[in-house]
Motif scaffolding. Structure first.
Motif, mmCIF file in Angstrom:
data_model
loop_
_atom_site.group_PDB
_atom_site.id
_atom_site.type_symbol
_atom_site.label_atom_id
_atom_site.label_comp_id
_atom_site.label_asym_id
_atom_site.label_seq_id
_atom_site.Cartn_x
_atom_site.Cartn_y
_atom_site.Cartn_z
ATOM 1 N N ASN A 145 0.819 -1.222 0.000
ATOM 2 C CA ASN A 145 0.000 0.000 0.000
ATOM 3 C C ASN A 145 0.845 1.261 0.000
ATOM 4 O O ASN A 145 0.485 2.281 -0.574
ATOM 5 C CB ASN A 145 -0.905 0.051 1.241
ATOM 6 N N LYS A 146 1.970 1.176 0.722
ATOM 7 C CA LYS A 146 2.800 2.371 0.877
ATOM 8 C C LYS A 146 3.769 2.559 -0.287
ATOM 9 O O LYS A 146 3.975 3.664 -0.760
ATOM 10 C CB LYS A 146 3.586 2.262 2.190
ATOM 11 N N TYR A 147 4.393 1.466 -0.715
ATOM 12 C CA TYR A 147 5.491 1.599 -1.680
ATOM 13 C C TYR A 147 5.157 1.032 -3.061
ATOM 14 O O TYR A 147 6.027 0.966 -3.925
ATOM 15 C CB TYR A 147 6.744 0.899 -1.142
ATOM 16 N N GLY A 148 3.927 0.607 -3.215
ATOM 17 C CA GLY A 148 3.550 0.041 -4.507
ATOM 18 C C GLY A 148 4.351 -1.220 -4.812
ATOM 19 O O GLY A 148 4.721 -1.962 -3.898
ATOM 20 N N LYS A 149 4.673 -1.371 -6.069
ATOM 21 C CA LYS A 149 5.335 -2.582 -6.532
ATOM 22 C C LYS A 149 6.611 -2.909 -5.756
ATOM 23 O O LYS A 149 6.923 -4.069 -5.514
ATOM 24 C CB LYS A 149 5.713 -2.392 -8.007
ATOM 25 N N LEU A 150 7.329 -1.852 -5.398
ATOM 26 C CA LEU A 150 8.588 -2.055 -4.680
ATOM 27 C C LEU A 150 8.364 -2.834 -3.376
ATOM 28 O O LEU A 150 9.189 -3.633 -2.960
ATOM 29 C CB LEU A 150 9.212 -0.685 -4.369
ATOM 30 N N GLY A 151 7.234 -2.547 -2.729
ATOM 31 C CA GLY A 151 6.973 -3.181 -1.432
ATOM 32 C C GLY A 151 6.218 -4.491 -1.531
ATOM 33 O O GLY A 151 5.971 -5.142 -0.513
ATOM 34 N N LEU A 152 5.893 -4.864 -2.720
ATOM 35 C CA LEU A 152 5.082 -6.078 -2.911
ATOM 36 C C LEU A 152 5.814 -7.299 -2.353
ATOM 37 O O LEU A 152 6.961 -7.548 -2.681
ATOM 38 C CB LEU A 152 4.803 -6.261 -4.408
ATOM 39 N N GLY A 153 5.138 -8.022 -1.473
ATOM 40 C CA GLY A 153 5.707 -9.262 -0.930
ATOM 41 C C GLY A 153 6.663 -9.051 0.223
ATOM 42 O O GLY A 153 7.216 -10.004 0.762
ATOM 43 N N PHE A 154 6.856 -7.778 0.641
ATOM 44 C CA PHE A 154 7.803 -7.538 1.732
ATOM 45 C C PHE A 154 7.110 -7.466 3.089
ATOM 46 O O PHE A 154 6.106 -6.769 3.253
ATOM 47 C CB PHE A 154 8.585 -6.239 1.501
ATOM 48 N N ILE A 155 7.623 -8.180 4.045
ATOM 49 C CA ILE A 155 7.220 -8.084 5.453
ATOM 50 C C ILE A 155 8.292 -8.843 6.229
ATOM 51 O O ILE A 155 8.940 -9.721 5.662
ATOM 52 C CB ILE A 155 5.806 -8.694 5.692
ATOM 53 N N GLU A 156 8.525 -8.492 7.481
ATOM 54 C CA GLU A 156 9.541 -9.227 8.235
ATOM 55 C C GLU A 156 8.879 -10.286 9.104
ATOM 56 O O GLU A 156 7.728 -10.135 9.493
ATOM 57 C CB GLU A 156 10.353 -8.260 9.105
ATOM 58 N N ALA A 157 9.620 -11.322 9.386
ATOM 59 C CA ALA A 157 9.109 -12.361 10.276
ATOM 60 C C ALA A 157 9.742 -12.176 11.652
ATOM 61 O O ALA A 157 10.929 -11.884 11.760
ATOM 62 C CB ALA A 157 9.459 -13.723 9.720
ATOM 63 N N HIS A 158 8.931 -12.312 12.673
ATOM 64 C CA HIS A 158 9.457 -12.230 14.033
ATOM 65 C C HIS A 158 9.157 -13.549 14.747
ATOM 66 O O HIS A 158 8.012 -14.010 14.772
ATOM 67 C CB HIS A 158 8.791 -11.064 14.783
ATOM 68 N N HIS A 159 10.178 -14.120 15.332
ATOM 69 C CA HIS A 159 10.022 -15.391 16.020
ATOM 70 C C HIS A 159 9.431 -15.163 17.404
ATOM 71 O O HIS A 159 10.014 -14.473 18.221
ATOM 72 C CB HIS A 159 11.392 -16.069 16.129
ATOM 73 N N LYS A 160 8.253 -15.747 17.641
ATOM 74 C CA LYS A 160 7.536 -15.440 18.888
ATOM 75 C C LYS A 160 8.005 -16.235 20.098
ATOM 76 O O LYS A 160 7.697 -15.857 21.220
ATOM 77 C CB LYS A 160 6.032 -15.710 18.673
ATOM 78 N N VAL A 161 8.707 -17.316 19.868
ATOM 79 C CA VAL A 161 9.172 -18.098 21.018
ATOM 80 C C VAL A 161 10.217 -17.276 21.773
ATOM 81 O O VAL A 161 11.128 -16.730 21.155
ATOM 82 C CB VAL A 161 9.768 -19.449 20.550
ATOM 83 N N CYS A 184 7.784 -1.961 13.738
ATOM 84 C CA CYS A 184 7.294 -2.734 14.881
ATOM 85 C C CYS A 184 8.334 -3.766 15.307
ATOM 86 O O CYS A 184 8.523 -4.010 16.496
ATOM 87 C CB CYS A 184 5.960 -3.398 14.557
ATOM 88 N N HIS A 185 9.016 -4.347 14.330
ATOM 89 C CA HIS A 185 10.017 -5.353 14.668
ATOM 90 C C HIS A 185 11.119 -4.751 15.534
ATOM 91 O O HIS A 185 11.532 -5.319 16.539
ATOM 92 C CB HIS A 185 10.594 -5.981 13.392
ATOM 93 N N ARG A 186 11.572 -3.568 15.157
ATOM 94 C CA ARG A 186 12.606 -2.911 15.973
ATOM 95 C C ARG A 186 12.097 -2.614 17.371
ATOM 96 O O ARG A 186 12.809 -2.764 18.361
ATOM 97 C CB ARG A 186 13.063 -1.604 15.323
ATOM 98 N N MET A 187 10.850 -2.183 17.463
ATOM 99 C CA MET A 187 10.289 -1.848 18.770
ATOM 100 C C MET A 187 10.162 -3.095 19.656
ATOM 101 O O MET A 187 10.387 -3.034 20.859
ATOM 102 C CB MET A 187 8.916 -1.170 18.613
ATOM 103 N N LEU A 188 9.799 -4.215 19.043
ATOM 104 C CA LEU A 188 9.693 -5.460 19.815
ATOM 105 C C LEU A 188 11.020 -5.792 20.488
ATOM 106 O O LEU A 188 11.061 -6.322 21.588
ATOM 107 C CB LEU A 188 9.299 -6.632 18.897
ATOM 108 N N HIS A 189 12.099 -5.450 19.798
ATOM 109 C CA HIS A 189 13.425 -5.808 20.311
ATOM 110 C C HIS A 189 14.116 -4.665 21.030
ATOM 111 O O HIS A 189 15.280 -4.747 21.348
ATOM 112 C CB HIS A 189 14.321 -6.280 19.157
ATOM 113 N N ARG A 190 13.388 -3.582 21.254
ATOM 114 C CA ARG A 190 14.068 -2.406 21.779
ATOM 115 C C ARG A 190 14.371 -2.531 23.273
ATOM 116 O O ARG A 190 15.327 -1.940 23.767
ATOM 117 C CB ARG A 190 13.203 -1.165 21.534
ATOM 118 N N GLN A 191 13.532 -3.266 23.982
ATOM 119 C CA GLN A 191 13.747 -3.362 25.417
ATOM 120 C C GLN A 191 14.708 -4.487 25.753
ATOM 121 O O GLN A 191 15.042 -5.304 24.905
ATOM 122 C CB GLN A 191 12.408 -3.577 26.110
ATOM 123 N N LYS A 192 15.077 -4.501 27.009
ATOM 124 C CA LYS A 192 16.068 -5.488 27.461
ATOM 125 C C LYS A 192 15.625 -6.913 27.150
ATOM 126 O O LYS A 192 16.415 -7.746 26.782
ATOM 127 C CB LYS A 192 16.323 -5.326 28.962
#
Ligand code: ZN
Ligand code: ZN
Length: 211
Positions: A145-161, A184-192
């Protein structure tokens, strides 16, 4: 004394005035910063100005002290940091794996599992099949939605365990992965220790309704 009757809307008006007119040199704060929308404001001056919107008169700098101002804002759920305790260093610090409490090795393992392209691909394919999109599990951001074709198929995976429970042998399952945007991925890992995705989601949602 800080009189009763200053409400959230008065604090917001005070901040708007500061954004517009700035802070007089004599009202800059020495020790404390009131954090609002990623910016820092002098707690005493904000309250002084808020009083103007609440009662018609700005409070003078002598009416109350900085500690009162700090406690007043904190007791209403606002964040006020004390520069002397190094909190600012935390805020502006660069995030890297060395700050990760569970240890560099565990963090690297976590990241390598997230980058495991075969399982990540499967997770993305499954999501696409189910929902037709790849949007962030936390904030709904969609790279296409944001980057059009360039962003197509892009998302990061975060391991929940939890990182502490990971070892080199356990196989990653699709259900172990959340799909999140890079912010969001960076924020998930921002704390200790890594934040749970529901916890970050709550923060995102509560912030969205408060501004
Ligand atoms: Zn996100
Ligand atoms: Zn992660």
């Amino acid at each position: 004394m800080i009189p009763d009757g200053i409400e959230e809307k008065h604090l917001k008006l005070a901040i708007q005035e500061i954004i517009k007119d700035g802070i007089p040199v004599s009202r800059k704060s020495v020790h404390y910063d009131y954090l609002h929308g990623n910016k820092r404001y002098p707690p005493k001056y904000v309250i002084s100005l808020a009083a103007k919107y609440a009662f018609g008169n700005e409070l003078s700098s002598n009416d109350f002290n900085a500690v009162r101002a700090r406690d007043y804002l904190r007791s209403r759920g606002h964040t006020v940091i004390d520069r002397r305790d190094g909190a600012l260093d935390v805020i502006v610090s660069d995030d890297d794996e060395s700050s990760f409490a569970e240890g560099k090795e565990k963090y690297r393992l976590h990241r390598s599992k997230e980058r495991d392209s075969s399982i990540t691909k499967k997770a993305k394919a499954a999501r696409l099949k189910d929902t037709g999109t790849l949007s962030c599990d936390i904030c709904d951001f969609d790279f296409y939605n944001k980057y059009g074709k360039l962003g197509l198929g892009f998302i990061e995976a975060h391991h929940k365990v939890p990182v502490s429970e990971l070892d080199g042998n356990t196989k990653t399952k699709i259900s172990d992965l959340a799909l999140v945007c890079s912010n969001c991925h960076r924020m998930l890992h921002r704390q200790k220790s890594t934040m749970h995705i529901s916890e970050l989601k709550k923060i995102v949602e509560s912030y969205a309704t408060s501004v």
